[in-house]
Design a protein around this motif. Structure first.
Motif, PDB file in Angstrom:
ATOM      1  N   ARG A  82       0.832  -1.214   0.000  1.00  0.00           N
ATOM      2  CA  ARG A  82       0.000   0.000   0.000  1.00  0.00           C
ATOM      3  C   ARG A  82       0.862   1.257   0.000  1.00  0.00           C
ATOM      4  O   ARG A  82       0.658   2.177  -0.812  1.00  0.00           O
ATOM      5  CB  ARG A  82      -0.920   0.001   1.216  1.00  0.00           C
ATOM      6  N   LEU A  83       1.812   1.313   0.918  1.00  0.00           N
ATOM      7  CA  LEU A  83       2.667   2.499   1.025  1.00  0.00           C
ATOM      8  C   LEU A  83       3.518   2.683  -0.229  1.00  0.00           C
ATOM      9  O   LEU A  83       3.704   3.812  -0.706  1.00  0.00           O
ATOM     10  CB  LEU A  83       3.560   2.387   2.259  1.00  0.00           C
ATOM     11  N   LYS A  84       4.015   1.583  -0.767  1.00  0.00           N
ATOM     12  CA  LYS A  84       4.809   1.627  -1.996  1.00  0.00           C
ATOM     13  C   LYS A  84       3.992   2.217  -3.141  1.00  0.00           C
ATOM     14  O   LYS A  84       4.466   3.074  -3.902  1.00  0.00           O
ATOM     15  CB  LYS A  84       5.285   0.221  -2.340  1.00  0.00           C
ATOM     16  N   THR A  85       2.751   1.767  -3.271  1.00  0.00           N
ATOM     17  CA  THR A  85       1.874   2.261  -4.339  1.00  0.00           C
ATOM     18  C   THR A  85       1.647   3.760  -4.224  1.00  0.00           C
ATOM     19  O   THR A  85       1.712   4.496  -5.219  1.00  0.00           O
ATOM     20  CB  THR A  85       0.514   1.528  -4.289  1.00  0.00           C
ATOM     21  N   ILE A  86       1.379   4.222  -3.011  1.00  0.00           N
ATOM     22  CA  ILE A  86       1.115   5.646  -2.791  1.00  0.00           C
ATOM     23  C   ILE A  86       2.361   6.490  -3.051  1.00  0.00           C
ATOM     24  O   ILE A  86       2.318   7.500  -3.764  1.00  0.00           O
ATOM     25  CB  ILE A  86       0.604   5.878  -1.358  1.00  0.00           C
TER      26      ILE A  86
END
Length: 248
Positions: A82-86
């Motif tokens: 999730r954090l990587k995508t954002i």
């Protein structure tokens, strides 16, 4: 619109500083400075993130964001993804939790009252509201109405006498903890998101009506109302609500 300006604008509108929440309300993850397109949703799940990328959004606004007090204190697995995508897509993630439950015009409870045509009469507490219908209705008819409006069948419990419903208390999300406050006020019906095992017995023995519509279903409204308000503030903003289905 500037990303910091957007945070301050909504914090002021929702009076966020008033709430002692279990998560951070506002800009949780900073992305690009200028925002033209916004995706709104209930929860910042991976599906919603991918939708935001598909629509080239610079910001996501949700009711359920990240950094909860009871969450794992590590970054791996789905949390990492999730954090990587954002971060890789330079997206701003905003979240407003309790402020978006309790707001008198843009909140989840305000939305429930609006779609069920409940005439609000007062607040038992900031998250538990009560009001009245224009005329009494049977539990079966209210069940059909809720099923149609929220596109799902709620869990419905009632007492033996099955009296008609005139006054209603409601609370979005995990509102079942307020059951005793509702019972003490002799209210005909309580609508919330979730149900616990013991609630069934309390409701039957108090001869009232109870609807558990779903945590997700009772919290789709606030973020949509917030998006509509934002659009009225700045008509240049492109705001799209995406409902990622959740049966809970």
């Amino acid at each position: 619109m500037n990303n910091q300006f957007l945070e301050n604008l909504i914090n002021t509108k929702l009076n966020s500083s008033f709430f002692n929440d279990c998560t951070y309300n506002g800009l949780q993850i900073e992305g690009c400075q200028e925002i033209n397109k916004i995706i709104t949703g209930v929860t910042a799940c991976q599906i919603l993130l991918q939708k935001a990328i598909f629509y080239n959004a610079q910001a996501i606004i949700v009711h359920h964001g990240y950094f909860w007090k009871n969450e794992p204190k590590y970054i791996k697995g789905y949390i990492k993804e999730r954090l990587k995508t954002i971060l890789l897509n330079n997206i701003n993630l905003y979240s407003w939790h309790l402020p978006l439950d309790a707001h008198k015009k843009l909140g989840n409870n305000a939305y429930i009252a609006q779609v069920l045509n409940i005439i609000q009469k007062g607040y038992i507490n900031p998250y538990l509201w009560w009001g009245m219908l224009k005329k009494p209705i049977s539990g079966k008819k209210l069940f059909k109405k809720i099923s149609k409006i929220f596109s799902k069948k709620p869990i419905y419990i009632s007492g033996e006498n099955n009296k008609k419903i005139l006054n209603i208390a409601w609370c979005s999300g995990k509102g079942q903890k307020f059951i005793h406050e509702v019972i003490q006020r002799n209210i005909d019906c309580f609508i919330t998101g979730e149900i616990s095992e013991e609630i069934t017995h309390y409701v039957r023995e108090s001869n009232m009506h109870f609807f558990a519509v779903g945590h997700h279903a009772t919290e789709i409204g606030g973020v949509q109302l917030l998006g509509e308000w934002l659009k009225s503030v700045d008509k240049k903003l492109d705001i799209k609500f995406i409902n990622v289905d959740n049966p809970a």
